[in-house]
Design a protein around this motif. Structure first.
Motif, PDB file in Angstrom:
ATOM      1  N   HIS B 193      -8.961 -19.092  -6.464  1.00 20.19           N
ATOM      2  CA  HIS B 193      -9.920 -18.535  -5.514  1.00 20.19           C
ATOM      3  C   HIS B 193      -9.272 -17.581  -4.519  1.00 20.19           C
ATOM      4  CE1 HIS B 193     -12.286 -21.892  -7.014  1.00 20.19           C
ATOM      5  NE2 HIS B 193     -13.360 -21.273  -6.536  1.00 20.19           N
ATOM      6  N   LEU B 194      -7.964 -17.803  -4.311  1.00 18.29           N
ATOM      7  CA  LEU B 194      -7.280 -17.119  -3.221  1.00 18.29           C
ATOM      8  C   LEU B 194      -7.248 -15.602  -3.386  1.00 18.29           C
ATOM      9  CD1 LEU B 194      -5.811 -18.077  -0.711  1.00 18.29           C
ATOM     10  CD2 LEU B 194      -3.686 -18.003  -1.982  1.00 18.29           C
ATOM     11  N   TRP B 195      -7.148 -15.134  -4.617  1.00 15.71           N
ATOM     12  CA  TRP B 195      -6.928 -13.693  -4.810  1.00 15.71           C
ATOM     13  C   TRP B 195      -8.079 -12.865  -4.281  1.00 15.71           C
ATOM     14  CZ3 TRP B 195     -10.107 -10.650  -7.832  1.00 15.71           C
ATOM     15  CH2 TRP B 195     -10.996 -11.337  -8.680  1.00 15.71           C
ATOM     16  N   ILE B 196      -9.272 -13.460  -4.221  1.00 12.74           N
ATOM     17  CA  ILE B 196     -10.412 -12.650  -3.780  1.00 12.74           C
ATOM     18  C   ILE B 196     -10.297 -12.250  -2.303  1.00 12.74           C
ATOM     19  CG2 ILE B 196     -12.917 -12.626  -3.502  1.00 12.74           C
ATOM     20  CD1 ILE B 196     -12.719 -14.674  -6.004  1.00 12.74           C
ATOM     21  N   PRO B 197     -10.161 -13.234  -1.383  1.00  9.19           N
ATOM     22  CA  PRO B 197      -9.956 -12.790   0.006  1.00  9.19           C
ATOM     23  C   PRO B 197      -8.682 -11.970   0.180  1.00  9.19           C
ATOM     24  CG  PRO B 197      -9.676 -15.166  -0.188  1.00  9.19           C
ATOM     25  CD  PRO B 197     -10.294 -14.698  -1.462  1.00  9.19           C
ATOM     26  N   VAL B 198      -7.639 -12.299  -0.594  1.00  9.69           N
ATOM     27  CA  VAL B 198      -6.385 -11.552  -0.459  1.00  9.69           C
ATOM     28  C   VAL B 198      -6.611 -10.082  -0.816  1.00  9.69           C
ATOM     29  CG1 VAL B 198      -4.117 -11.203  -1.512  1.00  9.69           C
ATOM     30  CG2 VAL B 198      -4.790 -13.467  -0.731  1.00  9.69           C
ATOM     31  N   VAL B 199      -7.333  -9.853  -1.915  1.00  9.12           N
ATOM     32  CA  VAL B 199      -7.603  -8.472  -2.315  1.00  9.12           C
ATOM     33  C   VAL B 199      -8.481  -7.787  -1.266  1.00  9.12           C
ATOM     34  CG1 VAL B 199      -8.827  -7.031  -3.983  1.00  9.12           C
ATOM     35  CG2 VAL B 199      -7.275  -8.813  -4.778  1.00  9.12           C
ATOM     36  N   ILE B 200      -9.501  -8.510  -0.801  1.00 10.01           N
ATOM     37  CA  ILE B 200     -10.423  -7.892   0.157  1.00 10.01           C
ATOM     38  C   ILE B 200      -9.711  -7.530   1.453  1.00 10.01           C
ATOM     39  CG2 ILE B 200     -12.417  -8.352   1.633  1.00 10.01           C
ATOM     40  CD1 ILE B 200     -13.540 -10.018  -0.717  1.00 10.01           C
ATOM     41  N   VAL B 201      -8.972  -8.497   2.000  1.00  8.12           N
ATOM     42  CA  VAL B 201      -8.299  -8.231   3.272  1.00  8.12           C
ATOM     43  C   VAL B 201      -7.125  -7.286   3.069  1.00  8.12           C
ATOM     44  CG1 VAL B 201      -7.118  -9.286   5.220  1.00  8.12           C
ATOM     45  CG2 VAL B 201      -8.990 -10.487   4.121  1.00  8.12           C
ATOM     46  N   GLY B 202      -6.466  -7.400   1.908  1.00 10.63           N
ATOM     47  CA  GLY B 202      -5.250  -6.618   1.685  1.00 10.63           C
ATOM     48  C   GLY B 202      -5.490  -5.161   1.373  1.00 10.63           C
ATOM     49  N   THR B 203      -6.671  -4.821   0.864  1.00 15.67           N
ATOM     50  CA  THR B 203      -6.872  -3.457   0.363  1.00 15.67           C
ATOM     51  C   THR B 203      -6.649  -2.388   1.426  1.00 15.67           C
ATOM     52  OG1 THR B 203      -8.463  -4.339  -1.167  1.00 15.67           O
ATOM     53  CG2 THR B 203      -8.470  -1.969  -0.867  1.00 15.67           C
ATOM     54  N   SER B 204      -7.273  -2.584   2.589  1.00 15.61           N
ATOM     55  CA  SER B 204      -7.142  -1.526   3.589  1.00 15.61           C
ATOM     56  C   SER B 204      -5.698  -1.430   4.077  1.00 15.61           C
ATOM     57  CB  SER B 204      -8.088  -1.786   4.757  1.00 15.61           C
ATOM     58  OG  SER B 204      -7.799  -3.034   5.316  1.00 15.61           O
ATOM     59  N   HIS B 205      -5.032  -2.590   4.166  1.00 18.81           N
ATOM     60  CA  HIS B 205      -3.630  -2.562   4.562  1.00 18.81           C
ATOM     61  C   HIS B 205      -2.777  -1.870   3.526  1.00 18.81           C
ATOM     62  CE1 HIS B 205      -3.024  -4.777   8.264  1.00 18.81           C
ATOM     63  NE2 HIS B 205      -4.181  -5.330   7.965  1.00 18.81           N
ATOM     64  N   THR B 206      -3.069  -2.184   2.260  1.00 16.88           N
ATOM     65  CA  THR B 206      -2.312  -1.560   1.178  1.00 16.88           C
ATOM     66  C   THR B 206      -2.446  -0.049   1.259  1.00 16.88           C
ATOM     67  OG1 THR B 206      -2.814  -3.485  -0.145  1.00 16.88           O
ATOM     68  CG2 THR B 206      -1.962  -1.579  -1.299  1.00 16.88           C
ATOM     69  N   ALA B 207      -3.681   0.410   1.463  1.00 20.04           N
ATOM     70  CA  ALA B 207      -3.906   1.854   1.530  1.00 20.04           C
ATOM     71  C   ALA B 207      -3.114   2.470   2.680  1.00 20.04           C
ATOM     72  CB  ALA B 207      -5.390   2.137   1.702  1.00 20.04           C
ATOM     73  N   LYS B 208      -3.127   1.765   3.827  1.00 19.36           N
ATOM     74  CA  LYS B 208      -2.392   2.285   4.982  1.00 19.36           C
ATOM     75  C   LYS B 208      -0.890   2.321   4.682  1.00 19.36           C
ATOM     76  CE  LYS B 208      -2.241   0.000   8.964  1.00 19.36           C
ATOM     77  NZ  LYS B 208      -2.918  -0.795   9.989  1.00 19.36           N
ATOM     78  N   PHE B 209      -0.388   1.247   4.093  1.00 16.33           N
ATOM     79  CA  PHE B 209       1.041   1.165   3.771  1.00 16.33           C
ATOM     80  C   PHE B 209       1.450   2.264   2.804  1.00 16.33           C
ATOM     81  CE2 PHE B 209       3.273  -2.990   4.902  1.00 16.33           C
ATOM     82  CZ  PHE B 209       2.617  -3.062   6.109  1.00 16.33           C
ATOM     83  N   ILE B 210       0.604   2.538   1.805  1.00 16.05           N
ATOM     84  CA  ILE B 210       0.939   3.592   0.837  1.00 16.05           C
ATOM     85  C   ILE B 210       1.144   4.907   1.573  1.00 16.05           C
ATOM     86  CG2 ILE B 210       0.043   4.991  -1.074  1.00 16.05           C
ATOM     87  CD1 ILE B 210      -1.305   2.485  -2.134  1.00 16.05           C
ATOM     88  N   ARG B 211       0.217   5.204   2.506  1.00 21.26           N
ATOM     89  CA  ARG B 211       0.343   6.455   3.253  1.00 21.26           C
ATOM     90  C   ARG B 211       1.645   6.480   4.056  1.00 21.26           C
ATOM     91  NH1 ARG B 211      -1.966   9.686   0.631  1.00 21.26           N
ATOM     92  NH2 ARG B 211      -1.749  11.203   2.277  1.00 21.26           N
ATOM     93  N   ILE B 212       1.962   5.344   4.701  1.00 18.39           N
ATOM     94  CA  ILE B 212       3.167   5.324   5.535  1.00 18.39           C
ATOM     95  C   ILE B 212       4.425   5.458   4.677  1.00 18.39           C
ATOM     96  CG2 ILE B 212       4.520   3.970   7.173  1.00 18.39           C
ATOM     97  CD1 ILE B 212       1.933   2.694   8.125  1.00 18.39           C
ATOM     98  N   ILE B 213       4.475   4.685   3.583  1.00 21.22           N
ATOM     99  CA  ILE B 213       5.660   4.743   2.725  1.00 21.22           C
ATOM    100  C   ILE B 213       5.823   6.143   2.151  1.00 21.22           C
ATOM    101  CG2 ILE B 213       6.665   3.932   0.556  1.00 21.22           C
ATOM    102  CD1 ILE B 213       5.396   1.207   1.154  1.00 21.22           C
ATOM    103  N   ARG B 214       4.720   6.725   1.693  1.00 16.41           N
ATOM    104  CA  ARG B 214       4.786   8.065   1.109  1.00 16.41           C
ATOM    105  C   ARG B 214       5.318   9.067   2.136  1.00 16.41           C
ATOM    106  NH1 ARG B 214       1.490  12.532   0.881  1.00 16.41           N
ATOM    107  NH2 ARG B 214       1.451  13.699  -1.071  1.00 16.41           N
ATOM    108  N   GLY B 215       4.737   9.011   3.352  1.00 17.41           N
ATOM    109  CA  GLY B 215       5.148   9.958   4.392  1.00 17.41           C
ATOM    110  C   GLY B 215       6.613   9.783   4.784  1.00 17.41           C
TER     111      GLY B 215
END
Ligand SMILES: Nc1ncnc2c1ncn2[C@@H]1O[C@H](COP(=O)(O)OP(=O)(O)O)[C@@H](O)[C@H]1O
Ligand SMILES: [Mg+2]
Lengths: 338, 332
Positions: B193-215
């Protein structure tokens, strides 16, 4: 016997959105074992790109579009010939990597930024050894300490574990030299290695390089915008401007009989030992041409005070002409008179 | 390094004391003390108030004493793990929040791991292949992830899985495990069950992190030390991972601390939508019903978590970056 390194009609172009930058546009020279070639020219002349091309690390969108870079190689496994054209090998392949840092190595202008800030100096020196020879870690460390000692770093067995920011600028450049020489390359490319250092440290580093050259017998390509520094260390000098060779001669001839007005202008901008402290040094009026421009004639046309806007200089196609067995110049006025 | 850690821990103490004072003030904020609230609630529902019980509670929380003494008593109890009493649930607070707090922490940690595991390779790829069509594609996906609110994403996930897959993904446990004691099967069920909230909460953070790492990585790739490493004969993949990536992720390491509270509040909203047994929904209801001992405990614990998280990431940063460890200034 062929020279250790021979560069023949090298052309390196950068293909950017706005057009083509002809950073190196037909440069030739040869380098004998144990000798030093000085490459001098204003910033933006293409000096660094020549060095990058020899190591095959020209950054994209740059490409070697023409020329040969012939290196005499020792016997390497599955490599028969003695002469290797570096232009033809895959820059990312194992062969190119085995040459980089081992047969040819390079030191850079910024001793601070040329080391990774988060790894110790020692680990970065040892890395070169671990890549190119199969020594153990302990052995690599010993050799690195040895080399640090050789380049004049006090307490090398402690300094080897220092991070770059813990060393002074001069010490960092010494460590950089240690890193470049630890695999005993036959060619060292030094790209403005003293530019960021103050004058006394600069003199120490030059003396050290000469000393190490005597000991290890490597050939040096010494790049600088400062003819004074070049005169100190070079056997031959290549004066480059806008990606082209303007004049090429033994160092004595460059200083005693400079032929090209550009060389003469560079010489006027060098402080001599007997120059009074407050004399104003001549600077060269104007700036380099637009890097995107394609210039048929003399690229110095327009800044040159000698030709006074002679249309011959503008229209006569660029050509390096022999004026004596070892002296070449590319000044249309002079060449026509000859 | 040891001295640095000790110094940082010492600095933490006044911060924690300040937080505890604020939490205590929040508990005291509603008019009257909480016993009057309790009494009025009981009489409103027609129950009689046991005078002896009232006296016992008064004694326990020192309600007749001056405020600073009440604070000290509360703080001492807190240190010993006695978090007070929830009048809403009529249970000790510690009993109420124990499991929920651990579930929140588990989700947070899993989310951080998820975020790093996804964003690091994508960020590196996007930087190394800057302006390739894959870079553009990942950038677009990333911005969508960044722009979608968690609760909306959760609702969409709920609807899609229910309408098309016939799954009910609410909660963290299947019904048969919800009240069961902990076992391997229950842990396994939790991870299902855990992956669902993890994906939901993690997505926006992941997107932000990708931008930071890329930059960051794009900046680092241009630095001379990368050329040095290349000139040494290192292979391209090896040198990128060893040098610029290492430097580029340093600033992100320090963000782990302050992503914790962000995650906890992000989880709160998602948890309400997905009906998760975490701290978020409980905190919300405690605030709504003025169950102040419960709410104060939450605030205290979550704030402490943040302080500890910051400490951990500071230590981590000093560990990975010698310039911080040795107090250097850049460009010396
Ligand atoms: N990565 C690059 N992209 C585009 N142009 C470049 C790049 N590197 C160098 N050049 C161009 O090549 C020319 C020569 O540069 P460079 O060799 O660095 O000069 P120098 O070392 O003599 O100061 C300059 O006009 C510069 O604009
Ligand atoms: Mg340069």
């Amino acid at each position: 016997m062929p020279p250790l390194l021979e560069v023949d009609d090298l052309q390196v172009h950068f293909f950017i959105d706005e057009g083509t930058v002809r950073a190196v546009d037909g440069v030739s020279f040869s380098l004998e074992q144990g000798k030093t070639l000085g490459i001098v020219g204003e910033s933006g002349s293409g000096k660094s790109v020549i060095g990058q091309a020899i190591l095959r690390i020209v950054p994209s969108p740059g490409q070697i579009v023409n020329g040969r870079i012939l290196l005499q190689v020792d016997e390497k496994e599955n490599l028969q010939q003695q002469t290797l054209d570096l232009v033809t090998i895959d820059p990312r392949g194992a062969l190119a990597r085995s040459i980089r840092g081992s047969d040819i190595s390079m030191i850079f202008q910024e001793p601070m930024n040329s080391f990774s800030p988060v790894h110790t100096v020692g680990s970065q020196i040892m890395e070169a050894l671990l890549i190119h020879s199969d020594v153990s870690k302990a052995e690599a460390r010993n050799q690195a300490i040895e080399m640090l000692h050789r380049v004049g770093i006090p307490q090398p067995e402690n300094r080897i574990d220092a991070y770059p920011h813990q060393l002074s600028g001069g010490m960092r450049q010494r460590a950089m030299i240690a890193m470049a020489l630890v695999c005993r390359p036959r060619v060292l490319i030094a790209d403005e290695p003293t530019t960021a250092l103050d004058v006394t440290v600069q003199a120490q580093i030059l003396a050290l390089l000469k000393e190490l050259q005597e000991e290890f017998g490597m050939a040096i390509i010494f790049i600088s915008h400062n003819l004074g520094v070049i005169s100190d260390i070079s056997d031959d000098v290549l004066v480059v401007y806008f990606g082209r060779v303007m004049e090429q001669a033994p160092v004595k001839d460059i200083f005693d009989y400079p032929l090209h007005p550009y060389t003469q202008a560079l010489l006027r901008s060098v402080p001599g030992i007997d120059t009074p402290v407050r004399t104003e040094l001549a600077t060269i009026e104007g700036t380099l041409p637009d890097p995107l421009a394609y210039i048929v004639g003399c690229p110095f046309y327009g800044r040159c005070t000698e030709c006074g806007g002679d249309s011959v200089c503008r229209d006569q196609p660029y050509e390096l002409t022999k004026v004596s067995p070892e002296h070449f110049v590319a000044c249309p006025r002079m060449c026509i008179k000859l | 390094m040891i001295a640095y850690i000790i110094r940082r821990i010492l600095i933490m103490i006044p911060t924690l004391i300040a937080i505890s004072i604020i939490s205590f003030i929040i508990i005291q904020l509603p008019p009257g003390d909480f016993l009057t609230t309790y009494v009025s609630q009981l009489s409103a529902s027609g129950e009689t108030v046991d005078q002896a019980e009232l006296e016992a509670l008064k004694e326990r929380f020192g309600l007749d004493e001056p405020l600073y003494k009440q604070y000290l008593k509360w703080a001492m109890n807190f240190l010993q793990g006695d978090f007070g009493h929830s009048f809403e649930w009529n249970k000790p607070v510690s009993e109420l929040i124990g499991e929920r707090l651990s579930l929140t922490v588990i989700i947070s940690i899993c989310t951080i791991l998820f975020t790093w595991a996804i964003s690091l390779p994508i960020g590196i790829y996007s930087a190394v292949r800057q302006y390739s069509w894959m870079d553009y594609f990942l950038t677009v996906i990333g911005f969508i992830g960044l722009a979608t609110p968690n609760f909306l994403f959760a609702l969409v996930m709920l609807w899609v899985s229910y309408a098309y897959l016939g799954l009910s993904i609410g909660g963290l446990f299947s019904p048969e495990y919800a009240e069961a004691p902990w076992s391997f099967a229950k842990v396994f069920d939790l991870f299902k069950h855990l992956w669902i909230p993890v994906v939901i909460v993690g997505t926006s953070h992941t997107a932000k992190f990708i931008r930071i790492i890329r930059g960051n990585l794009l900046d680092e790739l241009r630095k001379p030390y990368v050329t040095t490493a290349r000139a040494k004969g290192l292979s391209e993949t090896h040198l990128i991972l060893k040098y610029p990536v290492r430097v580029a992720i340093n600033p992100l390491v320090s963000t782990i601390g302050w992503t914790l509270p962000e995650l906890v509040s992000g989880i709160a909203i998602t948890a309400v939508v997905l009906n998760l047994p975490t701290t978020g929904p409980l905190l919300l209801s405690a605030l709504l019903s003025q169950d102040m001992q419960l709410a104060g405990t939450f605030i205290m614990l979550l704030s402490s978590l943040t302080v500890v998280g910051t400490l951990l990431s500071d230590i981590l940063l000093a560990w990975v970056d010698p310039r911080i460890r040795f107090g250097a200034r850049e460009g010396l």
